[in-house]
Design a protein around this motif. Structure first.
Motif, mmCIF file in Angstrom:
data_model
loop_
_atom_site.group_PDB
_atom_site.id
_atom_site.type_symbol
_atom_site.label_atom_id
_atom_site.label_comp_id
_atom_site.label_asym_id
_atom_site.label_seq_id
_atom_site.Cartn_x
_atom_site.Cartn_y
_atom_site.Cartn_z
ATOM 1 N N ALA A 224 41.630 44.328 59.505
ATOM 2 C CA ALA A 224 40.290 44.480 59.062
ATOM 3 C C ALA A 224 40.262 45.094 57.561
ATOM 4 O O ALA A 224 39.371 44.421 57.099
ATOM 5 C CB ALA A 224 39.798 45.827 59.876
ATOM 6 N N ALA A 225 41.323 45.797 57.537
ATOM 7 C CA ALA A 225 41.132 46.254 55.903
ATOM 8 C C ALA A 225 41.647 45.050 54.844
ATOM 9 O O ALA A 225 40.897 44.873 53.845
ATOM 10 C CB ALA A 225 42.331 47.317 55.712
ATOM 11 N N LEU A 226 42.536 43.974 55.274
ATOM 12 C CA LEU A 226 42.841 42.875 54.530
ATOM 13 C C LEU A 226 41.651 41.964 54.593
ATOM 14 O O LEU A 226 41.195 41.465 53.173
ATOM 15 C CB LEU A 226 44.156 42.266 55.280
ATOM 16 N N ALA A 227 40.954 41.658 55.763
ATOM 17 C CA ALA A 227 39.855 40.677 55.673
ATOM 18 C C ALA A 227 38.643 41.075 55.002
ATOM 19 O O ALA A 227 38.163 40.353 54.331
ATOM 20 C CB ALA A 227 39.692 40.488 57.284
ATOM 21 N N THR A 228 38.547 42.478 55.229
ATOM 22 C CA THR A 228 37.239 43.135 54.358
ATOM 23 C C THR A 228 37.476 42.966 52.769
ATOM 24 O O THR A 228 36.562 42.694 52.143
ATOM 25 C CB THR A 228 36.843 44.271 54.898
ATOM 26 N N THR A 229 38.527 43.279 52.560
ATOM 27 C CA THR A 229 38.979 43.459 51.112
ATOM 28 C C THR A 229 39.033 41.823 50.592
ATOM 29 O O THR A 229 38.322 41.786 49.264
ATOM 30 C CB THR A 229 40.332 43.859 50.936
ATOM 31 N N ALA A 230 39.534 41.134 51.174
ATOM 32 C CA ALA A 230 39.444 39.733 50.799
ATOM 33 C C ALA A 230 37.978 39.025 50.667
ATOM 34 O O ALA A 230 37.716 38.487 49.894
ATOM 35 C CB ALA A 230 40.370 38.778 51.544
ATOM 36 N N GLY A 231 37.374 39.379 51.659
ATOM 37 C CA GLY A 231 35.912 38.857 51.767
ATOM 38 C C GLY A 231 34.921 39.709 50.578
ATOM 39 O O GLY A 231 34.174 38.792 49.804
ATOM 40 N N VAL A 232 35.344 40.770 50.422
ATOM 41 C CA VAL A 232 34.293 41.387 49.231
ATOM 42 C C VAL A 232 34.672 41.223 47.863
ATOM 43 O O VAL A 232 33.978 40.983 46.993
ATOM 44 C CB VAL A 232 34.631 42.866 49.392
ATOM 45 N N LEU A 233 36.408 40.744 47.678
ATOM 46 C CA LEU A 233 36.717 40.357 46.308
ATOM 47 C C LEU A 233 35.962 38.939 46.291
ATOM 48 O O LEU A 233 35.671 38.477 45.109
ATOM 49 C CB LEU A 233 38.036 40.300 46.170
ATOM 50 N N TYR A 234 35.904 37.981 47.033
ATOM 51 C CA TYR A 234 35.561 36.660 47.061
ATOM 52 C C TYR A 234 34.149 36.827 46.834
ATOM 53 O O TYR A 234 33.497 35.871 45.782
ATOM 54 C CB TYR A 234 35.861 36.005 48.394
ATOM 55 N N GLY A 235 33.288 37.757 47.392
ATOM 56 C CA GLY A 235 31.942 37.596 47.261
ATOM 57 C C GLY A 235 31.575 38.236 45.925
ATOM 58 O O GLY A 235 30.414 37.685 45.367
ATOM 59 N N LEU A 236 32.200 39.211 45.290
ATOM 60 C CA LEU A 236 32.078 39.712 44.005
ATOM 61 C C LEU A 236 32.297 38.783 42.903
ATOM 62 O O LEU A 236 31.605 38.629 42.029
ATOM 63 C CB LEU A 236 32.847 40.818 43.735
ATOM 64 N N ASP A 237 33.346 37.908 43.236
ATOM 65 C CA ASP A 237 33.668 36.773 42.366
ATOM 66 C C ASP A 237 32.754 35.784 42.117
ATOM 67 O O ASP A 237 32.374 34.948 41.057
ATOM 68 C CB ASP A 237 35.081 36.422 42.339
ATOM 69 N N LYS A 238 32.261 35.355 43.417
ATOM 70 C CA LYS A 238 31.279 34.024 43.594
ATOM 71 C C LYS A 238 30.021 34.565 44.063
ATOM 72 O O LYS A 238 29.071 35.153 43.445
ATOM 73 C CB LYS A 238 31.882 33.169 44.349
ATOM 74 N N SER A 239 29.806 34.659 45.395
ATOM 75 C CA SER A 239 28.699 34.969 45.737
ATOM 76 C C SER A 239 29.069 35.148 47.589
ATOM 77 O O SER A 239 30.027 34.584 48.098
ATOM 78 C CB SER A 239 27.332 34.195 45.673
ATOM 79 N N PHE A 240 27.932 35.661 48.297
ATOM 80 C CA PHE A 240 28.204 36.021 49.842
ATOM 81 C C PHE A 240 27.254 34.657 50.541
ATOM 82 O O PHE A 240 25.843 34.987 50.309
ATOM 83 C CB PHE A 240 27.939 37.096 50.322
ATOM 84 N N LYS A 241 27.858 34.223 51.288
ATOM 85 C CA LYS A 241 27.184 33.215 52.205
ATOM 86 C C LYS A 241 27.791 33.034 53.543
ATOM 87 O O LYS A 241 29.141 32.670 53.347
ATOM 88 C CB LYS A 241 26.723 31.896 51.334
ATOM 89 N N ALA A 242 27.219 33.225 54.574
ATOM 90 C CA ALA A 242 28.053 33.385 55.708
ATOM 91 C C ALA A 242 28.920 32.108 55.873
ATOM 92 O O ALA A 242 29.895 31.939 56.492
ATOM 93 C CB ALA A 242 26.992 33.479 57.071
ATOM 94 N N PHE A 243 28.152 30.942 55.824
ATOM 95 C CA PHE A 243 28.723 29.581 55.999
ATOM 96 C C PHE A 243 29.931 29.279 55.122
ATOM 97 O O PHE A 243 30.977 28.812 55.368
ATOM 98 C CB PHE A 243 27.784 28.433 56.008
ATOM 99 N N THR A 244 29.908 29.839 53.722
ATOM 100 C CA THR A 244 31.144 29.705 53.152
ATOM 101 C C THR A 244 32.292 30.341 53.611
ATOM 102 O O THR A 244 33.463 29.909 53.327
ATOM 103 C CB THR A 244 30.560 30.397 51.668
ATOM 104 N N TYR A 245 32.094 31.546 54.178
ATOM 105 C CA TYR A 245 33.270 32.028 54.709
ATOM 106 C C TYR A 245 33.894 31.339 55.734
ATOM 107 O O TYR A 245 35.095 31.616 56.122
ATOM 108 C CB TYR A 245 32.911 33.543 55.212
#
Length: 336
Positions: A224-245
């Motif tokens: 949970a810690a690894l997945a959330t951290t990776a997802g947040v870092l990716y979203g901060l660098d680019k953007s968040f979109k459910a389909f992209t993940y």
């Protein structure tokens, strides 16, 4: 020929983005390899696990912003990250109790758990879309650049500028901290050694008195810690979109398998390998070649091997090649 401008352009468009993207893939691949190494199945719901943790983090980020709470030049999402990890951990522990625990008790084969994880993936995908929607969301605030291309040009007098986004620097710093903490935990703590023993030989670990349910619980908490951290870092660098993940699942799995699935060091190496392969193959090299080639040999086209629209095809091609010729990966993980 102007090698200095070519080097700056290479750093700006290939090296810096490749390092940031590679760090994001490496953290994501660590989660996949932890599940495969300890729980012994390929978790196809990992991309949507990243999306869920990131969605919770975004909701808390918006809440803090509405209260006027921020970290100044740093993104508010870093303050919300622990809440995202906690929400993701609750989801994973609940999923394990409701779904995976039953199949472990039945001693189901790994392929059955893979199919089950596909079902979990679709459920999580629906939950994320219901909670935060399907639109593209940018949630990074604070200072955007450590140094902008314009400032770099003014300082150096070069034609090319080097822009380093604050989110790219944060990604690298957080990735180093996360990897150091994970390796310390696995190698120096009693719980980490128990998890490694469980991964190496489950029957012998049980005879040694290791509690398997505690190992499973700690594994999900780390994932949970690894997945959330990776997802947040990716979203901060680019953007968040459910389909992209959901699409990120392919390069993350490719990273884990290229490095050697089940091997944490391999997951990190695989992440950077996949990231630089995608960036270099989809980058238009004309800008750099113009600086280093004689004028009469300068290319007319973009010198781009593949459009960025097809960047995930690079991961897929590398994944197929590795599975055909070296299924244990670069660092000799477990064969799949």
């Amino acid at each position: 020929m102007d090698y200095l401008n070519a080097l700056v352009a290479l750093a700006n468009f290939v090296i810096v983005p490749g390092l940031a993207y590679g760090a994001q893939l490496a953290i994501g691949a660590l989660g996949v390899t932890m599940i495969y190494g300890i729980l012994r199945f390929s978790n196809f719901a990992h991309g949507d696990t990243m999306a869920f943790g990131t969605a919770i983090t975004i909701l808390f980020t918006w809440l803090f912003q509405s209260w006027g709470i921020s970290l100044g030049p740093l993104p508010t999402a870093l303050l919300a990250l622990p809440f995202g990890i906690a929400g993701c951990a609750l989801l994973l522990l609940g999923t394990d109790k409701v779904v995976y625990k039953f199949y472990r008790a039945q001693k189901a084969k790994p392929v059955i758990l893979v199919i089950v994880s596909l079902g979990v993936m679709f459920v999580m995908n629906g939950i994320v879309r219901f909670v935060i929607g399907v639109r593209d969301i940018r949630f990074a605030d604070g200072e955007r650049f450590i140094i902008s291309a314009r400032d770099f040009k003014e300082m150096t007098g070069l034609r090319e500028g080097l822009a380093i986004k604050s989110t790219q620097a944060i990604t690298l710093v957080v990735a180093i901290i996360v990897m150091a903490l994970l390796f310390y935990f696995l190698n120096k703590t009693r719980t980490g050694k128990s998890m490694r023993a469980f991964s190496d030989n489950e029957d012998l670990a049980l005879l040694s008195g290791i509690n398997p349910e505690r190992v499973v619980m700690v594994t999900w908490l780390i994932v949970a810690a690894l997945a959330t951290t990776a997802g947040v870092l990716y979203g901060l660098d680019k953007s968040f979109k459910a389909f992209t993940y959901f699409q990120l699942l392919l390069p993350i799995f490719a990273s884990a398998i290229v490095g050697g699935i089940g091997n944490p060091v391999g997951a990190i190496a695989g992440g950077f390998t996949i990231a630089f392969a995608e960036v270099t193959i989809t980058y238009a090299w004309k800008k750099i070649l113009v600086y280093i080639m004689p004028e009469n040999l300068e290319p007319d086209g973009l010198v781009q091997l593949m459009s960025t629209d097809y960047k995930f095809a690079v991961s897929f091609a590398i994944l197929i090649i590795v599975l055909l010729f070296k299924p244990t990966g670069l660092f000799k993980g477990q064969s799949i």
